[in-house]
Design an enzyme around this catalytic site. Structure first.
Site, mmCIF file in Angstrom:
data_model
loop_
_atom_site.group_PDB
_atom_site.id
_atom_site.type_symbol
_atom_site.label_atom_id
_atom_site.label_comp_id
_atom_site.label_asym_id
_atom_site.label_seq_id
_atom_site.Cartn_x
_atom_site.Cartn_y
_atom_site.Cartn_z
ATOM 1 N N ASN A 188 50.660 30.887 43.033
ATOM 2 C CA ASN A 188 50.297 32.317 43.178
ATOM 3 C C ASN A 188 50.318 32.698 44.812
ATOM 4 O O ASN A 188 50.675 33.688 45.295
ATOM 5 C CB ASN A 188 49.269 32.815 42.494
ATOM 6 N N HIS A 239 51.348 38.430 39.451
ATOM 7 C CA HIS A 239 52.117 39.586 38.994
ATOM 8 C C HIS A 239 53.524 39.083 39.089
ATOM 9 O O HIS A 239 53.928 38.136 39.785
ATOM 10 C CB HIS A 239 51.971 40.634 40.396
#
Length: 211
Positions: free
Chosen positions: A96, A65
């Protein structure tokens, strides 16, 4: 540029990625009002189309994201929109789940210390990016985050450029000036600040607030 409940973004069709995502986190928004678990979905607002599940399947990359999902739990709609593929980028799993996640967590901690924080985040595009999936989604080698807060009557800022690889380095190793991000991306971040403020906070690295 597209606007959503919790963030805005600028989409670049040639890369099938956002060039930047911008939003604010306030202390009130740290309250988790929804426990929904959305699925990643194409963004219907992007008429030219976005990435899909097929682009990431078997690619070896996580769906990272830009506007953090954990920053959007104050609203079910904001959380769902954070799972649009327009807000998603291919990230090495170690980034991530490692440094990127750590930085997101630190920013939320800083919100409790300093109040509302403005965030601009995105990829650093280059000519030598690999592509994945049927839609040929670009895989950047670097990602950036820049933040600004107003604390005790003055603006304070921090910026990071993180490699899209496994790394054991401390986050502080990747601190840069906002000017450095602007140089690498061609973007003009926080341009609505007064020119004198923008010039002073974007040209220096101030570590004392960001621990």
């Amino acid at each position: 540029v597209y606007h959503y409940k919790g963030f805005s973004l600028c989409y670049r069709e040639e890369y099938e990625l956002a060039a930047w995502v911008a939003y604010e986190i306030t202390p009130d928004e740290l309250l988790k009002n929804t426990k929904a678990s959305p699925r990643f979905t194409p963004d219907s607002l992007i008429k030219s189309g976005t990435a899909t599940d097929a682009d990431y399947k078997g690619s070896g990359y996580d769906r990272g994201h830009l506007a953090a999902a954990a920053d959007m739990r104050w609203s079910e709609r904001a959380l769902e929109e954070s799972y649009f593929y327009s807000n998603v980028v291919p990230q090495n799993g170690s980034l991530n789940k490692g440094r990127w996640k750590s930085l997101e967590e630190k920013i939320r901690k800083w919100v409790t210390q300093y109040g509302p924080i403005q965030i601009v985040t995105g990829p650093v595009f280059s000519d030598k990016m690999r592509r994945i999936g049927p839609n040929k989604v670009a895989v950047p080698q670097w990602y950036f985050k820049a933040i600004v807060a107003e604390f005790k009557g003055e603006y304070i800022a921090a910026a990071y450029i993180l490699p899209n690889t496994k790394s054991n380095n401390a986050l502080s190793v990747y601190m840069v000036t906002i000017d450095e991000i602007e140089k690498k991306t061609g973007l003009d971040l926080f341009h609505k600040l007064p020119d004198t403020v923008e010039k002073s906070i974007e040209s220096i690295i101030t570590r004392k607030y960001w621990k």
